[in-house]
Each structure stands twice: as C-alpha cells, then as structure tokens.
Design a protein around this motif. Structure first.
Motif, PDB file in Angstrom:
ATOM      1  N   TYR A 143       0.839  -1.191   0.000  1.00 50.72           N
ATOM      2  CA  TYR A 143       0.000   0.000   0.000  1.00 50.72           C
ATOM      3  C   TYR A 143       0.883   1.254   0.000  1.00 50.72           C
ATOM      4  O   TYR A 143       0.663   2.202  -0.759  1.00 50.72           O
ATOM      5  N   GLY A 144       1.918   1.224   0.831  1.00 52.88           N
ATOM      6  CA  GLY A 144       2.852   2.353   0.911  1.00 52.88           C
ATOM      7  C   GLY A 144       3.553   2.585  -0.418  1.00 52.88           C
ATOM      8  O   GLY A 144       3.733   3.729  -0.844  1.00 52.88           O
ATOM      9  N   LYS A 145       3.922   1.487  -1.057  1.00 58.37           N
ATOM     10  CA  LYS A 145       4.622   1.609  -2.350  1.00 58.37           C
ATOM     11  C   LYS A 145       3.672   2.164  -3.414  1.00 58.37           C
ATOM     12  O   LYS A 145       4.025   3.071  -4.165  1.00 58.37           O
ATOM     13  N   ALA A 146       2.472   1.584  -3.440  1.00 56.38           N
ATOM     14  CA  ALA A 146       1.507   2.008  -4.455  1.00 56.38           C
ATOM     15  C   ALA A 146       1.178   3.488  -4.294  1.00 56.38           C
ATOM     16  O   ALA A 146       0.953   4.199  -5.267  1.00 56.38           O
ATOM     17  N   SER A 147       1.159   3.961  -3.033  1.00 52.76           N
ATOM     18  CA  SER A 147       0.779   5.355  -2.821  1.00 52.76           C
ATOM     19  C   SER A 147       1.982   6.292  -2.887  1.00 52.76           C
ATOM     20  O   SER A 147       1.829   7.504  -2.719  1.00 52.76           O
ATOM     21  N   GLY A 148       3.155   5.724  -3.104  1.00 48.87           N
ATOM     22  CA  GLY A 148       4.323   6.575  -3.353  1.00 48.87           C
ATOM     23  C   GLY A 148       5.098   7.005  -2.119  1.00 48.87           C
ATOM     24  O   GLY A 148       6.098   7.704  -2.226  1.00 48.87           O
ATOM     25  N   ILE A 149       4.661   6.590  -0.909  1.00 49.83           N
ATOM     26  CA  ILE A 149       5.439   7.016   0.269  1.00 49.83           C
ATOM     27  C   ILE A 149       6.618   6.082   0.542  1.00 49.83           C
ATOM     28  O   ILE A 149       7.541   6.447   1.251  1.00 49.83           O
ATOM     29  N   ILE A 150       6.563   4.859   0.005  1.00 49.19           N
ATOM     30  CA  ILE A 150       7.688   3.937   0.187  1.00 49.19           C
ATOM     31  C   ILE A 150       8.263   3.590  -1.182  1.00 49.19           C
ATOM     32  O   ILE A 150       7.512   3.302  -2.115  1.00 49.19           O
ATOM     33  N   LYS A 151       9.591   3.655  -1.272  1.00 50.83           N
ATOM     34  CA  LYS A 151      10.253   3.293  -2.535  1.00 50.83           C
ATOM     35  C   LYS A 151      11.238   2.154  -2.283  1.00 50.83           C
ATOM     36  O   LYS A 151      11.547   1.817  -1.127  1.00 50.83           O
ATOM     37  N   SER A 152      11.754   1.589  -3.365  1.00 48.67           N
ATOM     38  CA  SER A 152      12.747   0.524  -3.229  1.00 48.67           C
ATOM     39  C   SER A 152      13.924   1.031  -2.384  1.00 48.67           C
ATOM     40  O   SER A 152      14.262   2.210  -2.449  1.00 48.67           O
ATOM     41  N   HIS A 153      14.502   0.144  -1.633  1.00 47.00           N
ATOM     42  CA  HIS A 153      15.678   0.412  -0.783  1.00 47.00           C
ATOM     43  C   HIS A 153      15.413   1.338   0.395  1.00 47.00           C
ATOM     44  O   HIS A 153      16.334   1.690   1.116  1.00 47.00           O
ATOM     45  N   ASP A 154      14.150   1.720   0.584  1.00 47.20           N
ATOM     46  CA  ASP A 154      13.824   2.551   1.744  1.00 47.20           C
ATOM     47  C   ASP A 154      13.944   1.732   3.019  1.00 47.20           C
ATOM     48  O   ASP A 154      13.819   0.505   2.998  1.00 47.20           O
ATOM     49  N   ARG A 155      14.161   2.461   4.115  1.00 47.93           N
ATOM     50  CA  ARG A 155      14.059   1.802   5.416  1.00 47.93           C
ATOM     51  C   ARG A 155      12.690   2.103   6.031  1.00 47.93           C
ATOM     52  O   ARG A 155      12.163   3.215   5.854  1.00 47.93           O
ATOM     53  N   VAL A 156      12.176   1.112   6.692  1.00 53.55           N
ATOM     54  CA  VAL A 156      10.850   1.236   7.302  1.00 53.55           C
ATOM     55  C   VAL A 156      10.945   0.734   8.734  1.00 53.55           C
ATOM     56  O   VAL A 156      11.564  -0.291   8.986  1.00 53.55           O
ATOM     57  N   VAL A 157      10.369   1.478   9.653  1.00 55.08           N
ATOM     58  CA  VAL A 157      10.333   1.022  11.042  1.00 55.08           C
ATOM     59  C   VAL A 157       8.956   0.429  11.306  1.00 55.08           C
ATOM     60  O   VAL A 157       7.936   1.028  10.943  1.00 55.08           O
ATOM     61  N   VAL A 158       8.955  -0.759  11.902  1.00 54.46           N
ATOM     62  CA  VAL A 158       7.687  -1.442  12.157  1.00 54.46           C
ATOM     63  C   VAL A 158       7.526  -1.646  13.657  1.00 54.46           C
ATOM     64  O   VAL A 158       8.468  -2.071  14.332  1.00 54.46           O
ATOM     65  N   CYS A 159       6.344  -1.326  14.141  1.00 52.59           N
ATOM     66  CA  CYS A 159       6.054  -1.494  15.560  1.00 52.59           C
ATOM     67  C   CYS A 159       4.951  -2.538  15.673  1.00 52.59           C
ATOM     68  O   CYS A 159       3.852  -2.329  15.181  1.00 52.59           O
ATOM     69  N   GLN A 160       5.287  -3.673  16.257  1.00 49.52           N
ATOM     70  CA  GLN A 160       4.267  -4.725  16.373  1.00 49.52           C
ATOM     71  C   GLN A 160       4.563  -5.650  17.532  1.00 49.52           C
ATOM     72  O   GLN A 160       5.618  -5.572  18.165  1.00 49.52           O
ATOM     73  N   LYS A 161       3.624  -6.532  17.795  1.00 43.68           N
ATOM     74  CA  LYS A 161       3.815  -7.513  18.841  1.00 43.68           C
ATOM     75  C   LYS A 161       4.237  -8.818  18.183  1.00 43.68           C
ATOM     76  O   LYS A 161       3.689  -9.230  17.171  1.00 43.68           O
ATOM     77  N   VAL A 162       5.262  -9.428  18.768  1.00 41.40           N
ATOM     78  CA  VAL A 162       5.646 -10.754  18.297  1.00 41.40           C
ATOM     79  C   VAL A 162       5.548 -11.652  19.521  1.00 41.40           C
ATOM     80  O   VAL A 162       6.272 -11.451  20.487  1.00 41.40           O
ATOM     81  N   GLY A 163       4.600 -12.578  19.482  1.00 42.04           N
ATOM     82  CA  GLY A 163       4.314 -13.350  20.688  1.00 42.04           C
ATOM     83  C   GLY A 163       3.789 -12.384  21.735  1.00 42.04           C
ATOM     84  O   GLY A 163       2.895 -11.597  21.447  1.00 42.04           O
ATOM     85  N   ASP A 164       4.405 -12.386  22.911  1.00 43.49           N
ATOM     86  CA  ASP A 164       3.954 -11.480  23.968  1.00 43.49           C
ATOM     87  C   ASP A 164       4.713 -10.165  23.978  1.00 43.49           C
ATOM     88  O   ASP A 164       4.368  -9.244  24.711  1.00 43.49           O
ATOM     89  N   ALA A 165       5.757 -10.084  23.153  1.00 42.50           N
ATOM     90  CA  ALA A 165       6.645  -8.919  23.236  1.00 42.50           C
ATOM     91  C   ALA A 165       6.316  -7.870  22.188  1.00 42.50           C
ATOM     92  O   ALA A 165       6.089  -8.186  21.025  1.00 42.50           O
TER      93      ALA A 165
END
Ligand SMILES: Nc1ncnc2c1ncn2[C@@H]1O[C@H](COP(=O)(O)OP(=O)(O)O)[C@@H](O)[C@H]1O
Ligand SMILES: C=C(OP(=O)(O)O)C(=O)O
Ligand SMILES: [K+]
Ligand SMILES: [Mg+2]
Length: 527
Positions: free
Chosen positions: A495-517
């Motif tokens: 979605y980010g790529k299609a809308s132009g905010i993310i391009k190839s080789h960009d860095r992206v920070v992701v905030c999520q839960k993995v298991g309980d953490a």
C-alpha cells in the motif's frame, strides 16, 4: 523525507526559503477538518475537498436540519467511494449558544448610539429596534454596563458586519442596549456573545440529544464536537449519554473551549476528553486580544504532552471571500503547526465560502511548510522529559520507534494496532515521517451478534497529526499468528509503495507484537 532540514533556531540562507518544496503524496501531516454546508455539499466539491486534503467532515447543527445534513453526508459517502480517500464524520452540537433569530432574513441596519431591545419573545420579527433571541435568561444574567457582541456565524469582528452593544437597562425579560458601532447584519442567524457571564443552559441541549440519538446513531459519528464545554462534568455527561447509544460508545468527544469558563477548567476537561478544539472564534471574543496567543500556546502544549489531539479553528476567515489569505492569517496557520496543533478546522471558509477547495489546499501547503521547520528534536526531548521515568512499556516502545525512524532516516513508520493506542503514542512524539497505522480488526460481541472493531479506530486517527490509517482485512483478526502478521505487513508495504510514500531500498520502522513482546523492527527494502 526532506533533504535539507531547515531549523528556525539556526540561521537560514534567505534564498533557500524560496526553493520549491518537493511534492509528496500526503498533502500535509497536519489534518484539515472542513465544515460542510451550502458551498460544499455536492459530490464534486466534496471530492475535490478530499483530494485537497480534508480528512474530517464537520456537520454543524447550529445550521440547517438533519435532513439537509443527511443529504450532504450521502454525497460525502459517494465522494469517499469515488476518490478512495477516507474521511471521518464530526457532529458539532449547538450547545448553550445564544442566537439572534432573523427568520425572514431581513437586512438589519443598526446605528451607533441608538438603542435596540433584545427580547426572548421569538414571535417578534427582527428589526433595527428589536432582536428576538433564543434564550429567556439573558435579562437575569446581565447588568447595566455589560457588553454584548452580535455577529453572523464566523464573524470576523469587522466593524460593519458585527455589532457591540452595551446594556443600558433591564426591563422584565428584555434587555435594552445602546449600539456602539454602526453595522448591517445580513443572514438568518447571528451568534450572541455576552462577555464573561455564566449561561445556565445544559452543554448538551435537548435538541442536541435528539440529533445525536437519531442522526448520530444512524451515521455512526466518529467525533462529537461538544460546543461550549465549560466543565469536566460536561464531558462525563456527554460520555454517559453516548455510552447508551450502541456504537456511539466508541465515538470520541472533542471538547470545544470557547469561553473563559472552559479555559479556567481546561486541565480537568483535557483529562476527560479525547481531544480538544481551541474554538478561537468565540473564545477570541471572551479573551482580551493580547492573551489569545498565550492560551493557544499553553493549551497546545498541554494537549501534546497528554498525547491528545488538538484542533485549532478560525485561521483564514478572509478566504471566505478571497482566493488568498492575508499575510497575518498565513503566518497564523504556520504558527498553529509550530505550536503543536494536530488539525486545522475550517468553518465559514468551506461552509459558505467562495473557495472551499482552494482554502483547503492553501492551508495544507502552509502546514506542510511549517512541518518542515518544526524542531522535532527539541520537541522529542521535551516530551520524554515531561513523561519522566519509569515510562510505560508501550510509551517506551513508541518513543523508541520514532527515534529509530529518525536515526535510520526511515520513510515511514508502520504501526500495528487494534485500539489505536500504540499509533496515537507514536504520533505523540511527532515523527517527521508519516505513520501508517494498520488497524487490525478485533472480533467482539454484544450478546446479540458478532462484529469486527476497527472502522472507528481507523477513522479516528484521521484527526491526529502524522497518522494515516489502513484498515486490515477482517481475515487478519487481532488474535492472529505471526504468519498472518507477516502477510498484513506485506499488504501495508504494498500500500505504501503504491501510494508513493515507500520506494525501493527505503528503510521502514515497524512497531508490532511478536508473541507477547512488543518490538520495534527496522527493515530495509529490496528492489
Ligand atoms: N494485531 C496486532 N498484531 C501485531 N502487533 C500488534 C497488533 N495489535 C497491536 N500490536 C502491537 O501491540 C502493542 C500494543 O499496542 P496497542 O495499540 O495498545 O494494542 P491493542 O490495540 O491491541 O490494545 C504495540 O506494539 C502494537 O504495535
Ligand atoms: C469554530 C467555532 O465555533 P462554531 O461552532 O460557532 O463555528 C469557533 O468559535 O471558533
Ligand atoms: K455549533
Ligand atoms: Mg464557536
């Protein structure tokens, strides 16, 4: 996001001011609330407003009836479908607003030094001698020498379109006033403002309650704009009222601070409300002019530190009739952004102005420029210091995500959330890059049926600076495995790529839960 980051605290090369700004996908991080009315209710105009950057539509029930607003809302829905731009809905109450009623819309000429009577007898026709009002308690609330201000909705305080009165005598229920300036009032409705008096009317009027339980429920309003909030109790009362109306238990309450009584109770109101509207139109009349800026700065600081969205009103009044704002207005918009506002609310400019779309894009462009010189570093440090230690886990994760994103020059932060809490906390730290808040629906039941949450949470982020929501497919329900999380992340990246905010080789920070953490991931994209 931008290559050369200018800071106001450092010397700026004058020529760099004129360098054109790079076009970006999002018009601005600061959000725009547009009031919809006569000049902004066709599918075409609303579509253009959405494209220009409006993300919240305000329906002001001081004007028109529910049927009229419903027609406008149906057109808004069509425009949302057409443009694929999300838009939240805000219902603005009438509240304890004092109004002069001019049913026949006669032009009323008022001459300085003449007298005029304010009467609660609404059967009387408005004229130069008598002005019927919607409140029978005025004669008890005012005394000789008090000032009363009358103007058309969204008056500018201009000498010829609004009028100052001085109370000379109270006669039964009528108030006799001396006219202080010559003025011509046109239109059906004028707001009446008596400085610094207490109006004993409930904050949610019976008419408001009726509209909320019918129009509000039918349309699942995202925000209630609570006009003339004066006490924390007003917010609690509105919340209790909403809690009994099914889906509206999820409606957020934005307390409108529009008089000194509200200002005096600001701290308690902020604790109870989901957000604040700095209603500078009315408050600006109640306050001495030299104090207005101070209220704005103090209130925005408090909202920012509390992590609650703040909305500033009445920025470009002159654009109601003109294609360009005044220099004072243009500077004012930028200062609202620098002071920390989340959103700008447009009233007359979009409701009955000649240039609703141009106003939205002009305001958006000014906001975007101001965001570029916003001193994020200083703001971040101030916020961390204010929060103190120990931080909650989630706040620590959120602030770390923002810091990491800035350090690695990420183009976007992606935040998984169900309640919207994590995304709001990230926005609190005012990242300079957009935050894609991926709202994961949760299955819930009310004993009768099962439904998915998420729609409210996604739309409610449309008023928060920097947040751009994406509602995940209900198949990716919250109680999902890490495998489905990976697939949602892929959808978000696409979605980010299609809308132009993310391009190839960009860095992206992701905030999520993995298991309980809860984790903050930094990913680097390939081709
Ligand atoms: N469905 C989900 N999948 C993965 N991580 C999630 C999900 N929902 C929330 N998170 C993460 O969990 C943490 C708590 O966020 P919060 O918004 O408070 O969650 P919730 O909305 O479930 O209460 C954050 O790190 C957030 O990014
Ligand atoms: C937006 C304001 O109020 P209203 O609802 O009267 O437009 C204001 O006073 O700034
Ligand atoms: K209103
Ligand atoms: Mg107001």
């Amino acid at each position: 996001m931008q290559s050369s980051h200018l800071l106001l605290e450092e010397p700026i090369r004058m020529v760099s001011i004129l360098e054109p700004s790079k076009a970006s996908f999002f018009p601005a991080m600061t959000k725009i609330v547009g009031t919809l009315g006569p000049r902004s209710r066709s599918v075409d105009v609303i579509s253009a407003c959405l494209k220009a950057g409006m993300s919240v539509a305000r329906f002001d029930f001081s004007w028109h009836d529910p049927e009229y607003h419903q027609e406008t809302l149906e057109n808004l829905k069509a425009a949302v479908k057409l443009t694929k731009k999300l838009c939240a809905v805000m219902l603005d109450t009438v509240g304890p607003e004092l109004q002069v009623v001019n049913k026949n819309e006669k032009v009323i000429s008022l001459e300085a030094d003449a007298t005029v009577i304010l009467t609660p007898d609404e059967g009387q026709e408005a004229s130069s001698n008598i002005l019927p009002i919607n409140f029978d308690g005025l004669s008890k609330a005012v005394k000789k020498g008090d000032t009363i201000f009358i103007g058309q909705y969204l008056f500018t305080g201009s000498e010829t379109t609004s009028v100052w009165l001085e109370v000379s005598e109270v006669q039964g229920n009528d108030v006799v006033c001396v006219i202080k300036n010559t003025a011509t009032l046109t239109g059906a409705l004028f707001t009446l403002h008596a400085s610094q008096i207490r109006i004993v009317l409930p904050t949610l009027s019976d008419k408001d309650k009726e509209v909320i339980s019918s129009w509000g429920v039918q349309n699942k309003i995202d925000f209630l704009s609570l006009s003339y909030t004066r006490h924390a109790e007003d917010v609690r009362h509105a919340r209790e009222f909403l809690s009994k109306l099914g889906d509206l238990s999820q409606t957020q309450i934005f307390a409108k601070i529009e008089n000194i009584e509200g200002l005096n109770h600001f701290d308690e109101i902020l604790q109870e409300a989901d957000g604040i509207i700095l209603s500078r139109g009315n408050l600006g009349i109640d306050l001495p002019p030299e104090k207005v800026f101070l209220f704005q700065k103090a209130a925005l600081y408090k909202c920012n530190m509390a992590g609650k969205p703040a909305v500033v009103t009445r920025v470009v009044d002159s654009m109601t009739d003109n294609l360009r704002p005044t220099r004072a207005e243009a500077t004012d918009v930028a200062n609202a952004v620098l002071d920390g506002s989340d959103a700008i609310l447009l009233g007359a400019e979009t409701l009955r102005g000649l240039y609703p779309v141009e106003t939205i894009s002009t305001v958006g462009r000014i906001c975007a420029e101001a965001e570029k010189v916003f001193n994020q570093d200083l703001y971040f440090k101030k916020t961390v210091k204010y929060v103190g230690e120990p931080m909650t886990h989630l706040e620590s994760i959120a602030s770390s995500a923002v810091r990491a994103a800035i350090k690695v020059k990420a183009s976007v932060i992606i935040c998984f959330t169900s309640s919207g809490r994590a995304a709001r906390l990230i926005a609190k730290y005012r990242p300079i890059m957009p935050v894609l808040s991926v709202v994961i629906p949760r299955l819930k039941t009310n004993q009768l049926k099962w439904t998915f949450t998420g729609a409210f949470e996604a739309r409610q982020s449309l008023i928060v600076r920097g947040l751009f929501p994406m509602l995940a497919d209900p198949r990716h329900a919250a109680e999902s495995t890490s495998a489905t999380n990976e697939s949602v992340l892929k959808v978000a990246l696409d979605y980010g790529k299609a809308s132009g905010i993310i391009k190839s080789h960009d860095r992206v920070v992701v905030c999520q839960k993995v298991g309980d953490a809860s984790v903050v991931k930094i990913i680097e994209l390939g081709d």
